[in-house]
Scaffold this active site. Structure first.
Site, PDB file in Angstrom:
ATOM      1  N   MET A  11      -9.357 -45.268 -17.514  1.00 51.41           N
ATOM      2  CA  MET A  11      -9.175 -46.675 -17.866  1.00 51.41           C
ATOM      3  C   MET A  11      -9.553 -46.970 -19.316  1.00 51.41           C
ATOM      4  SD  MET A  11      -7.815 -48.122 -15.326  1.00 51.41           S
ATOM      5  CE  MET A  11      -8.059 -49.878 -15.447  1.00 51.41           C
ATOM      6  N   ASN A 106     -15.059 -51.656 -11.482  1.00 49.74           N
ATOM      7  CA  ASN A 106     -15.031 -52.071 -10.088  1.00 49.74           C
ATOM      8  C   ASN A 106     -16.468 -52.185  -9.578  1.00 49.74           C
ATOM      9  OD1 ASN A 106     -12.272 -52.235  -9.582  1.00 49.74           O
ATOM     10  ND2 ASN A 106     -12.121 -50.072  -9.063  1.00 49.74           N
ATOM     11  N   ALA A 132      -5.170 -45.850 -13.963  1.00 54.06           N
ATOM     12  CA  ALA A 132      -5.148 -44.736 -14.921  1.00 54.06           C
ATOM     13  C   ALA A 132      -5.799 -43.535 -14.271  1.00 54.06           C
ATOM     14  CB  ALA A 132      -5.924 -45.110 -16.177  1.00 54.06           C
ATOM     15  N   LYS A 188     -12.167 -58.112  -4.910  1.00 57.07           N
ATOM     16  CA  LYS A 188     -11.701 -56.743  -5.208  1.00 57.07           C
ATOM     17  C   LYS A 188     -12.694 -55.729  -4.629  1.00 57.07           C
ATOM     18  CE  LYS A 188      -9.398 -53.916  -8.567  1.00 57.07           C
ATOM     19  NZ  LYS A 188      -9.694 -53.041  -9.687  1.00 57.07           N
ATOM     20  N   ASN A 192     -12.397 -52.111  -2.285  1.00 56.88           N
ATOM     21  CA  ASN A 192     -13.078 -50.834  -2.544  1.00 56.88           C
ATOM     22  C   ASN A 192     -14.102 -50.516  -1.454  1.00 56.88           C
ATOM     23  OD1 ASN A 192     -13.046 -52.013  -5.872  1.00 56.88           O
ATOM     24  ND2 ASN A 192     -11.754 -50.379  -5.109  1.00 56.88           N
TER      25      ASN A 192
HETATM   26  P1  NAD Z   1     -13.146 -41.920 -15.180  1.00 59.88           P
HETATM   27  O1  NAD Z   1     -13.855 -41.074 -14.221  1.00 59.88           O
HETATM   28  O2  NAD Z   1     -11.755 -41.530 -15.575  1.00 59.88           O
HETATM   29  O3  NAD Z   1     -14.006 -41.997 -16.540  1.00 59.88           O
HETATM   30  C1  NAD Z   1     -15.321 -42.518 -16.527  1.00 59.88           C
HETATM   31  C2  NAD Z   1     -16.226 -41.605 -17.353  1.00 59.88           C
HETATM   32  O4  NAD Z   1     -16.377 -40.348 -16.677  1.00 59.88           O
HETATM   33  C3  NAD Z   1     -15.677 -41.275 -18.743  1.00 59.88           C
HETATM   34  O5  NAD Z   1     -16.770 -41.302 -19.635  1.00 59.88           O
HETATM   35  C4  NAD Z   1     -15.136 -39.864 -18.598  1.00 59.88           C
HETATM   36  O6  NAD Z   1     -15.185 -39.128 -19.799  1.00 59.88           O
HETATM   37  C5  NAD Z   1     -16.090 -39.282 -17.578  1.00 59.88           C
HETATM   38  N1  NAD Z   1     -15.458 -38.186 -16.832  1.00 59.88           N
HETATM   39  C6  NAD Z   1     -14.229 -38.180 -16.247  1.00 59.88           C
HETATM   40  N2  NAD Z   1     -13.997 -36.973 -15.663  1.00 59.88           N
HETATM   41  C7  NAD Z   1     -15.105 -36.219 -15.882  1.00 59.88           C
HETATM   42  C8  NAD Z   1     -15.475 -34.890 -15.532  1.00 59.88           C
HETATM   43  N3  NAD Z   1     -14.656 -34.109 -14.834  1.00 59.88           N
HETATM   44  N4  NAD Z   1     -16.688 -34.439 -15.932  1.00 59.88           N
HETATM   45  C9  NAD Z   1     -17.525 -35.227 -16.637  1.00 59.88           C
HETATM   46  N5  NAD Z   1     -17.241 -36.514 -17.003  1.00 59.88           N
HETATM   47  C10 NAD Z   1     -16.036 -36.991 -16.626  1.00 59.88           C
HETATM   48  O7  NAD Z   1     -13.210 -43.417 -14.637  1.00 59.88           O
HETATM   49  P2  NAD Z   1     -12.058 -44.528 -14.602  1.00 59.88           P
HETATM   50  O8  NAD Z   1     -11.096 -44.180 -13.537  1.00 59.88           O
HETATM   51  O9  NAD Z   1     -11.584 -44.774 -15.974  1.00 59.88           O
HETATM   52  O10 NAD Z   1     -12.892 -45.774 -14.068  1.00 59.88           O
HETATM   53  C11 NAD Z   1     -13.731 -46.554 -14.909  1.00 59.88           C
HETATM   54  C12 NAD Z   1     -14.073 -47.843 -14.161  1.00 59.88           C
HETATM   55  O11 NAD Z   1     -12.864 -48.600 -13.962  1.00 59.88           O
HETATM   56  C13 NAD Z   1     -14.654 -47.629 -12.764  1.00 59.88           C
HETATM   57  O12 NAD Z   1     -15.582 -48.633 -12.477  1.00 59.88           O
HETATM   58  C14 NAD Z   1     -13.455 -47.751 -11.854  1.00 59.88           C
HETATM   59  O13 NAD Z   1     -13.796 -48.116 -10.539  1.00 59.88           O
HETATM   60  C15 NAD Z   1     -12.695 -48.869 -12.572  1.00 59.88           C
HETATM   61  N6  NAD Z   1     -11.259 -48.900 -12.297  1.00 59.88           N
HETATM   62  C16 NAD Z   1     -10.529 -47.746 -12.302  1.00 59.88           C
HETATM   63  C17 NAD Z   1      -9.163 -47.829 -12.073  1.00 59.88           C
HETATM   64  C18 NAD Z   1      -8.301 -46.589 -12.123  1.00 59.88           C
HETATM   65  O14 NAD Z   1      -7.112 -46.655 -11.774  1.00 59.88           O
HETATM   66  N7  NAD Z   1      -8.791 -45.443 -12.592  1.00 59.88           N
HETATM   67  C19 NAD Z   1      -8.556 -49.073 -11.833  1.00 59.88           C
HETATM   68  C20 NAD Z   1      -9.344 -50.223 -11.860  1.00 59.88           C
HETATM   69  C21 NAD Z   1     -10.703 -50.128 -12.093  1.00 59.88           C
END
Ligand code: NAD
Length: 312
Positions: A11, A106, A132, A188, A192
């Protein structure tokens, strides 16, 4: 407006990329070294609705911020919930009295964490329906459309919130101001708090969960607890409407989808956001003297599964 996106995962990368494409100065901060290295080496690489896009964006590890010269009018938080406090503790070099923070994570109660780092009138809260996913360090898949709803936590931040909405709309992020963002956040979180935790525990997709006889009573009990605690928090929830909203996913296109908690825990063996979803209902319920046995059990089961899987 200078923007720093904190958490360059799925995201964070989406918002950073779309704002960058609209000409906004965006900096990334991330705690995952492999991701930082990949973005420094080859740029942020996105499959953006089937088109390969590369964006050269500056990215820093939190420990590098003190000497970075990074200045942010707005910090957009996009860590996972369970990473938020640890990340913000390291952001002191770039959070000043005039820095605003927008939280689109979230879950419930992020303001309780963020109030330690930013004044209430510089805090914006919201939800987003954009999606994403990361496909590897520095690589993201960004498909479909979405929207953003946001509101300043205190009335004094309303004018800045309007500026953010306008900027997001220039970037195609479909933002709108909210008159009651807390209700949207709780609503929301009910999605979840039912689909994410149950599909992660039962190792199934949304449609398969919906076909079980237990789905309806589970949803009704869990959402009733959310409703009772939300009410005590001054956030009225129409639990019957929320039930219909969640149950509608069982037969919608999204039914084939495995929710993010399933992806995080079962597929990628990562710790979950459950403490800010079902766990937040338990915590806040305890503070109000409201029993939340379904949410307590779900939180405990998810934590037990995290341990069994060796999630990190
Ligand atoms: P994400 O896991 O993609 O990223 C979050 C963090 O984790 C980043 O700093 C990333 O670098 C790190 N990360 C990711 N994979 C990793 C790994 N394998 N090892 C170590 N670190 C790692 O999280 P996101 O999906 O972007 O979600 C962020 C927030 O947005 C959350 O609260 C989520 O619930 C919310 N959200 C997500 C979505 C979605 O579709 N992804 C939609 C709406 C809200």
């Amino acid at each position: 407006m200078k923007i720093t996106v904190v958490g360059a995962g799925g995201m964070g990368s989406r918002f950073a990329l779309m704002l960058h494409q609209a000409g906004v100065a965006v900096t990334l901060v991330d705690g995952w070294q492999a991701n930082i290295d990949a973005i420094r080496q080859a740029g942020l690489q996105a499959d953006f609705n089937g088109r390969a896009v590369t964006a050269r964006l500056p990215i820093y590890a939190p420990r590098e911020l003190a000497d970075s010269g990074v200045q942010a009018d707005l910090i957009i938080a996009f860590t996972k919930s369970n990473q938020l406090a640890a990340m913000f503790k390291q952001l002191t070099p770039i959070i000043h009295a005039d820095t605003y923070v927008l939280c689109l994570l979230n879950g419930i109660g992020h303001e309780d964490v963020l109030e330690e780092f930013v004044a209430k009138d510089h805090l914006l809260l919201g939800i987003t329906m954009w999606t994403a996913g990361m496909t590897g360090p520095g690589h993201v898949k960004l498909l479909g459309h979405g929207e953003v709803e946001l509101q300043s936590f205190a009335p004094a931040g309303a004018a800045f919130a309007d500026q953010v909405v306008a900027l997001f709309n220039q970037a195609g992020l479909n933002a709108r101001p909210s008159a009651n963002v807390k209700a949207s956040i709780w609503r929301k979180a009910c999605v979840n708090g039912t689909l994410n935790s149950l599909c992660a525990l039962l190792d199934c997709n949304i449609g398969a969960l919906g076909q079980t006889r237990e789905a309806e009573p589970f949803l009704r009990e869990i959402i009733a607890e959310f409703g009772a605690v939300a009410q005590a928090e001054g956030v009225p929830l129409d639990v019957a409407e929320v039930y219909d909203h969640v149950a509608a996913t069982f037969t919608a296109d999204i039914a084939v989808h495995y929710p993010s908690m399933h992806q995080d825990l079962v597929v990628n063996h990562r710790l979950t956001e459950v403490d800010f979803i079902n766990g937040a209902v338990v915590r806040k319920g305890q503070a109000h003297g409201i029993a939340t046995p379904y949410n307590a059990m779900l939180t405990q089961l998810i934590h037990a599964k995290e341990q069994l899987i060796g999630a990190k």
